[in-house]
Design an enzyme around this catalytic site. Sequence first.
Site, short mmCIF file in Angstrom:
data_model
loop_
_atom_site.label_atom_id
_atom_site.label_comp_id
_atom_site.label_asym_id
_atom_site.label_seq_id
_atom_site.Cartn_x
_atom_site.Cartn_y
_atom_site.Cartn_z
CG ASN A 6 26.33 89.66 -46.72
OD1 ASN A 6 26.98 88.60 -46.77
ND2 ASN A 6 25.46 89.91 -45.76
CE LYS A 8 22.21 88.77 -47.08
NZ LYS A 8 20.83 89.14 -46.81
CG HIS A 88 23.82 90.59 -41.72
ND1 HIS A 88 22.62 89.92 -41.80
CD2 HIS A 88 23.93 91.31 -42.86
CE1 HIS A 88 22.03 90.23 -42.95
NE2 HIS A 88 22.81 91.07 -43.62
CD GLU A 90 20.51 87.39 -43.72
OE1 GLU A 90 21.64 86.99 -44.05
OE2 GLU A 90 19.74 87.96 -44.50
CD GLU A 157 22.24 95.04 -44.49
OE1 GLU A 157 22.40 94.99 -45.72
OE2 GLU A 157 22.44 94.06 -43.75
N GLY A 163 16.06 91.08 -48.59
CA GLY A 163 15.65 89.92 -49.38
C GLY A 163 14.17 89.89 -49.72
CB SER A 193 15.30 95.09 -51.56
OG SER A 193 14.82 93.93 -50.88
P1 13P Z 1 19.36 91.91 -50.01
O1 13P Z 1 20.12 92.91 -50.86
O2 13P Z 1 19.26 90.57 -50.63
O3 13P Z 1 18.04 92.47 -49.55
O4 13P Z 1 20.24 91.70 -48.69
C1 13P Z 1 20.66 92.81 -47.96
C2 13P Z 1 21.63 92.35 -46.93
O5 13P Z 1 21.25 91.74 -45.95
C3 13P Z 1 23.05 92.64 -47.13
O6 13P Z 1 23.80 92.39 -45.99
#
Ligand code: 13P
Length: 230
Positions: A6, A8, A88, A90, A157, A163, A193
């Site tokens: 991803n 983002k 997701h 976010e 997640e 992150g 992570s």
């Molecule tokens: P990270 O791997 O940066 O923690 O992000 C995970 C994520 O949100 C993937 O969709």
Amino acid sequence: MIFAANFKMNHTRVSTWNYVHDLRDRMVEAGVEHEVYVFPPASALMGAHRPVVVGAQNAYPAMQGAFTGEIGMEQLDEFGIHTLLIGHSERRMLLGESQEKVAEKYAFFKARNYEIIYCVGEPIEVREQGDAAVEAYLLEELEGIDIHYGRLIVAYEPIWAIGTGRTATPEAIASTHAMLRRHIEAPLLYGGSVNPANIEEIAAVENVDGVLVGGASLEVDSFFEMMTKV
Ligand code: 13P
């Protein structure tokens, strides 16, 4: 294993094109057999076939129309995109997507046979309340979602692990995935992570069928390195 990247809001059209071709070449050369997905930003969507499937991070549940700032099926069709991330954290937290809206998207794209990676994950306050609270929270995020859909992949997640460099422990991943498995037959991904240093430990956890990777997927080197370790 399933490996999903991803991006983002990272990468451009050109860098995504280079990434996907580089990754594909490396996979073919090394004979990597994993199922691999890349989710670039909407501006970098491109047609791509196995072994690297390109999907969209988001789409509006309509063919086209008056939805400023969104993309719909018409825009996905141009690139032959039939894979979508939905739910997701976010988008739920930062962009205010309600469970109702997420479920509406899911139903729309399910009816059109899209492959869906559907994301769930609890905030830290819920995790601190224990397993029963986590289960109740995750089941709420599955409300209105047909979990028996044949083209569904579920990604767990935990929000506190995204992150932050703070991965859930293998024990916490094992117990949460075992709980999800009691409800869901679809493949289960872990995200939060994940990186080349912890991939072996995470991939070895029971009921982990793959990973959804953010930060550590941005460089081909590190995303590919993870694939070669399991
Ligand atoms: P990270 O791997 O940066 O923690 O992000 C995970 C994520 O949100 C993937 O969709």
